[in-house]
Structure formats: C-alpha cells, structure tokens
Design a protein around this motif. Structure first.
Motif, PDB file in Angstrom:
ATOM      1  N   UNK A 267       0.793  -1.282   0.045  1.00  0.00           N
ATOM      2  CA  UNK A 267      -0.036  -0.095  -0.004  1.00  0.00           C
ATOM      3  C   UNK A 267       0.893   1.281  -0.099  1.00  0.00           C
ATOM      4  N   UNK A 268       1.761   1.304   0.964  1.00  0.00           N
ATOM      5  CA  UNK A 268       2.586   2.668   0.954  1.00  0.00           C
ATOM      6  C   UNK A 268       3.376   2.711  -0.269  1.00  0.00           C
ATOM      7  N   UNK A 269       4.317   1.662  -0.650  1.00  0.00           N
ATOM      8  CA  UNK A 269       5.164   2.141  -1.735  1.00  0.00           C
ATOM      9  C   UNK A 269       4.369   2.428  -3.093  1.00  0.00           C
ATOM     10  N   UNK A 270       3.150   1.789  -3.231  1.00  0.00           N
ATOM     11  CA  UNK A 270       2.387   2.258  -4.279  1.00  0.00           C
ATOM     12  C   UNK A 270       1.669   3.559  -4.454  1.00  0.00           C
ATOM     13  N   UNK A 271       1.313   3.927  -3.128  1.00  0.00           N
ATOM     14  CA  UNK A 271       0.673   5.213  -2.674  1.00  0.00           C
ATOM     15  C   UNK A 271       1.690   6.312  -3.087  1.00  0.00           C
ATOM     16  N   UNK A 272       2.889   5.918  -2.499  1.00  0.00           N
ATOM     17  CA  UNK A 272       3.986   7.176  -2.964  1.00  0.00           C
ATOM     18  C   UNK A 272       4.289   7.281  -4.394  1.00  0.00           C
ATOM     19  N   UNK A 273       4.384   6.064  -4.708  1.00  0.00           N
ATOM     20  CA  UNK A 273       4.740   6.094  -6.422  1.00  0.00           C
ATOM     21  C   UNK A 273       3.729   6.781  -7.245  1.00  0.00           C
ATOM     22  N   UNK A 274       2.453   6.558  -6.887  1.00  0.00           N
ATOM     23  CA  UNK A 274       1.347   7.114  -7.717  1.00  0.00           C
ATOM     24  C   UNK A 274       1.552   8.656  -7.312  1.00  0.00           C
ATOM     25  N   UNK A 275       1.579   8.944  -6.079  1.00  0.00           N
ATOM     26  CA  UNK A 275       1.505  10.255  -5.729  1.00  0.00           C
ATOM     27  C   UNK A 275       2.667  11.159  -6.454  1.00  0.00           C
ATOM     28  N   UNK A 276       3.855  10.763  -6.669  1.00  0.00           N
ATOM     29  CA  UNK A 276       5.035  11.110  -7.311  1.00  0.00           C
ATOM     30  C   UNK A 276       4.779  11.452  -8.549  1.00  0.00           C
ATOM     31  N   UNK A 277       4.096  10.279  -9.151  1.00  0.00           N
ATOM     32  CA  UNK A 277       3.923  10.505 -10.859  1.00  0.00           C
ATOM     33  C   UNK A 277       2.712  11.536 -11.209  1.00  0.00           C
ATOM     34  N   UNK A 278       1.852  11.413 -10.580  1.00  0.00           N
ATOM     35  CA  UNK A 278       0.730  12.363 -10.833  1.00  0.00           C
ATOM     36  C   UNK A 278       1.081  13.751 -10.517  1.00  0.00           C
ATOM     37  N   UNK A 279       1.722  13.853  -9.336  1.00  0.00           N
ATOM     38  CA  UNK A 279       2.056  15.284  -8.903  1.00  0.00           C
ATOM     39  C   UNK A 279       3.074  15.826  -9.870  1.00  0.00           C
ATOM     40  N   UNK A 280       3.913  15.107 -10.084  1.00  0.00           N
ATOM     41  CA  UNK A 280       4.951  15.828 -11.351  1.00  0.00           C
ATOM     42  C   UNK A 280       4.363  15.764 -12.649  1.00  0.00           C
ATOM     43  N   UNK A 281       3.423  15.152 -13.002  1.00  0.00           N
ATOM     44  CA  UNK A 281       2.716  15.345 -14.232  1.00  0.00           C
ATOM     45  C   UNK A 281       1.892  16.716 -14.253  1.00  0.00           C
ATOM     46  N   UNK A 282       0.976  16.795 -13.252  1.00  0.00           N
ATOM     47  CA  UNK A 282       0.169  17.924 -13.027  1.00  0.00           C
ATOM     48  C   UNK A 282       1.037  19.202 -13.013  1.00  0.00           C
ATOM     49  N   UNK A 283       1.905  19.178 -11.947  1.00  0.00           N
ATOM     50  CA  UNK A 283       2.965  20.417 -11.778  1.00  0.00           C
ATOM     51  C   UNK A 283       3.549  20.830 -12.803  1.00  0.00           C
TER      52      UNK A 283
END
Length: 150
Positions: free
Chosen positions: A32-48
């Motif tokens: 749960x935690x590694x997948x949440x961190x990975x998705x958070x990083x990828x989505x935030x990077x793309x949006x920002x």
C-alpha cells in the motif's frame, strides 16, 4: 500431506498460524505505502509540470485556468499519506496476530521457510513507515519549493 509427514517425524510446522492471516491482507499491507508514494509522485509531477510547462517554454506563473493546482497537489499528498498509514496499520495488525506463533524473535525472520508471513508483516510495517516519511517530505516540498520556479 507434508504436515502429516512432518508430524510423523516429530517436526512442528515452522509457522503454525501462518494461515490465520489472509495473503491478500499481507500483500495489501506490504504494497500500500510504496504504491501510494509512487502514484503520488507520478501524478503530482505530471500535474505540476503541465501547469508550468504546457508547451515548448517554461511559464513564469501557473497557466491560466490551473489555479486549482496547489490544492490538488496537497490533496493527492494527503490521500497518499492516508493510504500509507492504512497499509502500515494493516501490517501491524497482521504482525500482532502472528507474532507469537513460533519461538524466536526478529533474528529468526530471515531464515528460509520460517515465519514467511511474519517476515512480510514486518517489512510491511517498515516500508509503510519509511514511505509515509517520504510522502511527508514531498508534502513539505509542495509548500517550500515555488511552483514554476518563481
């Protein structure tokens, strides 16, 4: 069959309560935690990135119409942190169910074939804690680093 054979030789199963925790919960706690961190990083990077760099050159400010980007970045980080905490709690729950199933402490976790479920539960706790810390630092960076470099 293997358990009957082991009993006939007087050998006990190394993890007699290993089936008391479902493997789905073990994997959920572990991932749960590694997948949440990975998705958070990828989505935030793309949006920002798109908010500041939608075409060939960098904008000095956020592209018009993207005023919602900061609350969205914070919301994504908070959601990822909640998921990481839930995964850590699931792993802790798994650990507390099976921690007393066999003799030996943490030093026996790495021995082959003994305490596989305990080993995965402990790794779920540690990976959950460390990835939650990483998500907290990413959240601090959202506030500390100016969007679009200005």
């Amino acid at each position: 069959m293997p358990e009957t054979l082991m009993r006939s030789y007087g050998i006990q199963h190394p993890a007699p309560h290993g089936n008391s925790v479902s493997m789905g919960l073990v994997w959920a706690g572990l991932l749960a935690a590694p997948v949440a961190w990975s998705l958070q990083l990828l989505v935030n990077y793309g949006l920002a990135s798109h908010a500041c760099f939608p075409r060939d050159y960098l904008y000095a400010r956020v592209v018009p119409g993207w005023g919602w980007i900061m609350p969205a970045l914070v919301a994504i980080n908070i959601a990822a942190l909640v998921i990481a905490c839930i995964g850590t709690a699931i792993s802790y729950r798994n650990w507390s169910h099976i921690s007393q199933e066999a003799s030996g402490g943490h030093t026996r976790l790495l021995e082959a074939g003994e305490g596989r479920t305990r080993f995965l539960a402990v790794w779920g706790i540690w990976s959950g804690v460390w990835f939650a810390i990483a998500i907290v630092f990413d959240t601090i960076a959202v506030f500390a680093v100016p969007l679009c470099g200005s």
